[in-house]
Design a protein around this motif. Structure first.
Motif, mmCIF file in Angstrom:
data_model
loop_
_atom_site.group_PDB
_atom_site.id
_atom_site.type_symbol
_atom_site.label_atom_id
_atom_site.label_comp_id
_atom_site.label_asym_id
_atom_site.label_seq_id
_atom_site.Cartn_x
_atom_site.Cartn_y
_atom_site.Cartn_z
ATOM 1 N N ARG A 1 -4.503 -61.733 -26.277
ATOM 2 C CA ARG A 1 -5.707 -60.951 -26.512
ATOM 3 C C ARG A 1 -5.653 -59.659 -25.710
ATOM 4 O O ARG A 1 -5.338 -59.651 -24.543
ATOM 5 C CB ARG A 1 -6.938 -61.765 -26.121
ATOM 6 C CG ARG A 1 -8.257 -61.161 -26.558
ATOM 7 C CD ARG A 1 -9.417 -61.942 -25.999
ATOM 8 N NE ARG A 1 -9.516 -63.272 -26.566
ATOM 9 C CZ ARG A 1 -9.128 -64.385 -25.957
ATOM 10 N NH1 ARG A 1 -8.597 -64.331 -24.736
ATOM 11 N NH2 ARG A 1 -9.259 -65.554 -26.529
ATOM 12 N N SER B 1 -3.973 -57.581 -32.360
ATOM 13 C CA SER B 1 -5.062 -58.207 -33.111
ATOM 14 C C SER B 1 -4.544 -59.171 -34.161
ATOM 15 O O SER B 1 -5.328 -59.876 -34.797
ATOM 16 C CB SER B 1 -5.906 -57.130 -33.798
ATOM 17 O OG SER B 1 -5.122 -56.431 -34.763
ATOM 18 N N THR C 1 -8.184 -60.190 -35.263
ATOM 19 C CA THR C 1 -9.316 -60.312 -34.342
ATOM 20 C C THR C 1 -10.430 -59.340 -34.684
ATOM 21 O O THR C 1 -11.601 -59.615 -34.398
ATOM 22 C CB THR C 1 -8.865 -60.076 -32.894
ATOM 23 O OG1 THR C 1 -8.206 -58.801 -32.795
ATOM 24 C CG2 THR C 1 -7.908 -61.171 -32.442
#
Length: 283
Positions: A60, A64, A89
């Motif tokens: 993270r 993404s 994400t």
């Protein structure tokens, strides 16, 4: 009497319903783990999945895409198999489904044999994670049944070009050599940046094993008219792409070169901005 029997009937029905739900849950739990021999196998595999989720979560802020998360735990051997990768994400969540396999020692009577002396059996189950989900829940979620998907092989990781190592220190040193008048000149500062970047890139490519694709090309990061701007008599410099970034601020009396905070380079944040650098680059 009829009222008493009615109450007993309701109670019996409630107990029967509860028992049915418990049995269904137990059957579901058992069915979700192949090769199950003891209830401890479920907790063992769940703990393994929990740890893998922590490892994947370290991706993270760097990417993404679901591939970036899965690469954290993808490796040789059959212990982890990738069955699904979808989303991102910033698009409702990066979804990853993994089949996990582990071996457990056979129990001998009332005791466990020392490691290496006992036969083993294999347990496996599929788990789902969603990183960046709107509800904030990531997983792992143990699936009732593994999806009937072929195993996904990621192959070698893509090459992510970077700014040459040592460039920020080189740039600050070279900019400090300029006189006060040149430090206020965009053209003089730009010439220095281009020259220093070229020297740093050449030095990086001289390192054995370094491929040109691993170094950001100066024609890409120093192109256009937005990588160097002047704001309130301060020249701001922004060199890089995506999460690779070096900022600089030059005035007649000050030279400063630095890496911005990682959070500033995330999607939707300030990014690698020359005007931000000219203002000091403070969050």
């Amino acid at each position: 009497m009829r009222r008493t029997w009615g109450l007993w009937g309701t109670a019996v029905l409630g107990v029967a319903t509860a028992v049915t739900l418990i049995v269904a849950h137990v059957m579901s739990e058992r069915a979700s783990v192949e090769g199950l021999e003891t209830w401890g196998d479920i907790a063992f595999l769940d703990d393994y999945a929990e740890n893998l989720g922590i490892v994947m979560g370290r991706a993270r802020g760097h990417s993404s895409d679901p591939e970036a998360f899965a690469r954290r735990v993808d490796g040789p051997g059959p212990d982890v198999e990738i069955l699904k990768l979808s989303g991102a994400t910033h698009e409702g969540g990066a979804e990853i489904v993994l089949r996990l396999r582990r071996h457990r020692p056979e129990r001998q009577g009332w005791s466990w044999m020392p490691p290496g002396n006992a036969d083993t059996y294999e347990i496996s189950a599929c788990y789902r994670w969603v990183f960046g989900a709107p509800d904030g829940r990531e997983g792992p979620e143990r699936l009732r049944k593994c999806p009937d998907n072929p195993v996904i092989h990621l192959g070698p990781p893509p090459v992510v070009p970077a700014i040459p190592g040592g460039f920020p220190d080189r740039l600050e040193a070279d900019l400090r050599l300029l006189n006060a008048a040149d430090r206020e000149s965009e053209s003089a500062v730009a010439r220095t940046v281009r020259s220093t970047y070229g020297e740093a890139a050449d030095a990086a490519l001289d390192v054995p094993g370094t491929h040109p694709d691993e170094i950001l090309n100066s024609n890409d990061v120093l192109a256009g008219d937005d990588w160097l701007v002047t704001v309130d008599n301060a020249i701001g410099i922004a060199i890089g792409q995506d999460r690779e970034c070096v900022l600089g601020r030059v005035t007649a009396h000050e030279v400063r070169v630095w890496h911005p905070p990682r959070i500033a380079l995330e999607r939707g944040e300030i990014g690698c901005s020359a005007s931000w650098a000219a203002r000091g680059g403070e969050l």
